[in-house]
Scaffold this motif. Sequence first.
Motif, PDB file in Angstrom:
ATOM      1  N   VAL A 169     -20.546  29.020  15.710  1.00 49.10           N
ATOM      2  CA  VAL A 169     -19.644  30.106  16.129  1.00 49.10           C
ATOM      3  C   VAL A 169     -18.858  29.622  17.341  1.00 49.10           C
ATOM      4  CG1 VAL A 169     -19.491  32.505  16.910  1.00 49.10           C
ATOM      5  CG2 VAL A 169     -21.384  31.811  15.425  1.00 49.10           C
ATOM      6  N   ASP A 170     -17.518  29.660  17.245  1.00 47.46           N
ATOM      7  CA  ASP A 170     -16.681  29.317  18.394  1.00 47.46           C
ATOM      8  C   ASP A 170     -16.283  30.632  19.067  1.00 47.46           C
ATOM      9  OD1 ASP A 170     -14.649  28.730  20.193  1.00 47.46           O
ATOM     10  OD2 ASP A 170     -13.952  27.024  19.019  1.00 47.46           O
ATOM     11  N   SER A 171     -16.802  30.841  20.285  1.00 47.01           N
ATOM     12  CA  SER A 171     -16.605  32.138  20.948  1.00 47.01           C
ATOM     13  C   SER A 171     -15.332  32.181  21.793  1.00 47.01           C
ATOM     14  CB  SER A 171     -17.825  32.467  21.811  1.00 47.01           C
ATOM     15  OG  SER A 171     -17.839  31.636  22.959  1.00 47.01           O
ATOM     16  N   SER A 172     -14.498  31.097  21.740  1.00 49.27           N
ATOM     17  CA  SER A 172     -13.312  31.038  22.627  1.00 49.27           C
ATOM     18  C   SER A 172     -12.460  32.301  22.543  1.00 49.27           C
ATOM     19  CB  SER A 172     -12.437  29.831  22.294  1.00 49.27           C
ATOM     20  OG  SER A 172     -13.163  28.652  22.367  1.00 49.27           O
ATOM     21  N   ASP A 173     -12.215  32.777  21.306  1.00 48.64           N
ATOM     22  CA  ASP A 173     -11.331  33.934  21.144  1.00 48.64           C
ATOM     23  C   ASP A 173     -12.084  35.169  20.644  1.00 48.64           C
ATOM     24  OD1 ASP A 173      -9.023  32.475  21.892  1.00 48.64           O
ATOM     25  OD2 ASP A 173      -9.102  31.485  19.929  1.00 48.64           O
ATOM     26  N   LEU A 174     -13.396  35.213  20.903  1.00 47.59           N
ATOM     27  CA  LEU A 174     -14.184  36.360  20.418  1.00 47.59           C
ATOM     28  C   LEU A 174     -14.805  37.105  21.591  1.00 47.59           C
ATOM     29  CD1 LEU A 174     -16.192  34.713  17.473  1.00 47.59           C
ATOM     30  CD2 LEU A 174     -14.079  36.036  17.302  1.00 47.59           C
ATOM     31  N   THR A 175     -14.996  38.415  21.428  1.00 51.14           N
ATOM     32  CA  THR A 175     -15.767  39.153  22.434  1.00 51.14           C
ATOM     33  C   THR A 175     -17.247  38.939  22.115  1.00 51.14           C
ATOM     34  OG1 THR A 175     -15.921  41.127  21.077  1.00 51.14           O
ATOM     35  CG2 THR A 175     -14.007  40.972  22.553  1.00 51.14           C
ATOM     36  N   ILE A 176     -18.109  39.262  23.080  1.00 52.68           N
ATOM     37  CA  ILE A 176     -19.544  39.080  22.851  1.00 52.68           C
ATOM     38  C   ILE A 176     -20.021  39.986  21.697  1.00 52.68           C
ATOM     39  CG2 ILE A 176     -20.177  40.631  24.763  1.00 52.68           C
ATOM     40  CD1 ILE A 176     -22.151  37.537  23.572  1.00 52.68           C
ATOM     41  N   ASP A 177     -19.401  41.160  21.549  1.00 51.58           N
ATOM     42  CA  ASP A 177     -19.797  42.050  20.447  1.00 51.58           C
ATOM     43  C   ASP A 177     -19.439  41.441  19.093  1.00 51.58           C
ATOM     44  OD1 ASP A 177     -20.886  43.890  22.109  1.00 51.58           O
ATOM     45  OD2 ASP A 177     -19.093  45.145  22.227  1.00 51.58           O
ATOM     46  N   GLN A 178     -18.280  40.751  19.043  1.00 49.27           N
ATOM     47  CA  GLN A 178     -17.898  40.099  17.781  1.00 49.27           C
ATOM     48  C   GLN A 178     -18.858  38.941  17.463  1.00 49.27           C
ATOM     49  OE1 GLN A 178     -13.851  39.324  19.086  1.00 49.27           O
ATOM     50  NE2 GLN A 178     -13.032  40.730  17.545  1.00 49.27           N
ATOM     51  N   VAL A 179     -19.234  38.195  18.498  1.00 47.82           N
ATOM     52  CA  VAL A 179     -20.179  37.089  18.289  1.00 47.82           C
ATOM     53  C   VAL A 179     -21.512  37.660  17.790  1.00 47.82           C
ATOM     54  CG1 VAL A 179     -21.526  35.283  19.438  1.00 47.82           C
ATOM     55  CG2 VAL A 179     -19.124  35.601  20.043  1.00 47.82           C
ATOM     56  N   LEU A 180     -21.977  38.713  18.461  1.00 46.25           N
ATOM     57  CA  LEU A 180     -23.268  39.313  18.086  1.00 46.25           C
ATOM     58  C   LEU A 180     -23.232  39.788  16.630  1.00 46.25           C
ATOM     59  CD1 LEU A 180     -26.112  40.299  18.948  1.00 46.25           C
ATOM     60  CD2 LEU A 180     -25.064  42.450  19.639  1.00 46.25           C
ATOM     61  N   ALA A 181     -22.127  40.422  16.235  1.00 48.98           N
ATOM     62  CA  ALA A 181     -22.028  40.937  14.860  1.00 48.98           C
ATOM     63  C   ALA A 181     -22.124  39.784  13.855  1.00 48.98           C
ATOM     64  CB  ALA A 181     -20.709  41.690  14.683  1.00 48.98           C
ATOM     65  N   GLN A 182     -21.451  38.657  14.142  1.00 48.68           N
ATOM     66  CA  GLN A 182     -21.512  37.509  13.217  1.00 48.68           C
ATOM     67  C   GLN A 182     -22.930  36.949  13.131  1.00 48.68           C
ATOM     68  OE1 GLN A 182     -18.712  34.354  13.637  1.00 48.68           O
ATOM     69  NE2 GLN A 182     -16.949  35.691  13.881  1.00 48.68           N
ATOM     70  N   VAL A 183     -23.583  36.891  14.280  1.00 42.76           N
ATOM     71  CA  VAL A 183     -24.937  36.317  14.313  1.00 42.76           C
ATOM     72  C   VAL A 183     -25.929  37.234  13.592  1.00 42.76           C
ATOM     73  CG1 VAL A 183     -26.842  35.747  15.897  1.00 42.76           C
ATOM     74  CG2 VAL A 183     -24.527  34.891  16.327  1.00 42.76           C
TER      75      VAL A 183
END
Length: 244
Positions: A216-230
């Motif tokens: 997951v590249d979090s450069s352009d994601l919010t932490i909530d978007q990262v969490l949802a993907q994970v």
Amino acid sequence: MKKIITIDGPSGAGKGTLTQLVADKLGWHILDSGALYRILGVATEQAGIDLSVDFLSETSKNTITDTITETITELARHLDVEFQLNPDSGEVEPFLKGVNLAKQIRTDEAGQSASKVAAIPSVRDALLARQRDFDQAPGLVADGRDMGTVVFCDAPVKIFLTASAECRAKRRYQQLINKGVGANMRALLESIQARDERDRTRSVAPLIPAVDAFVVDSSDLTIDQVLAQVIDFTSEKLPEILLE
Ligand code: DC
């Protein structure tokens, strides 16, 4: 099936925050393996060892650098470290010989020292069993650089969280400014790049994604978007745990 989620990646990618959120969601334990290396860095300095000596490169190898690596390995074998939950903050805090080092290990200098001691193969061996002991019911979220490739290579869920060096430096800058601490963007970027280089090129357990990791590249994601993907990826791999 083991109940372990590994979260690896470079410094400042947001692994710590993601680890905490995933562990809170599942009610699982946390291993902050970077904290172990940071504490060892502090213990090394307390023992009077100068970590600015170049003891890592083959060309500078001599009896003095051998003695330094042996001494640090001995410190790692006998590291008197404990992690305790602080009921007020809800955070797990590290103690070295009973002294709380939660704040001291979070500086950039402590990160650089950790990265240096972590590049010694015998140090990594010395800390392996201690890290594996964190694998306890109901499950574990393990944060580090080699959680999915070495320490828990049989984990069913492996995440590799990354972000550009510029983006990580900007986030760190903002964190420091928000805390009212002065910060220099160029120095932060250089420090991140130096640590990335050392962590990626060391001879053992270099920082690379496991072949079966979800990157997951979090450069352009919010932490909530990262969490949802994970969480989506985790429920595909371990459908039973999110239903419990
Ligand atoms: O995750 P962190 O920033 O707290 O880690 C500090 C340093 O420790 C990092 O630059 C490299 C080292 N480290 C490591 O080599 N292996 C790990 N599993 C965790 C950290």
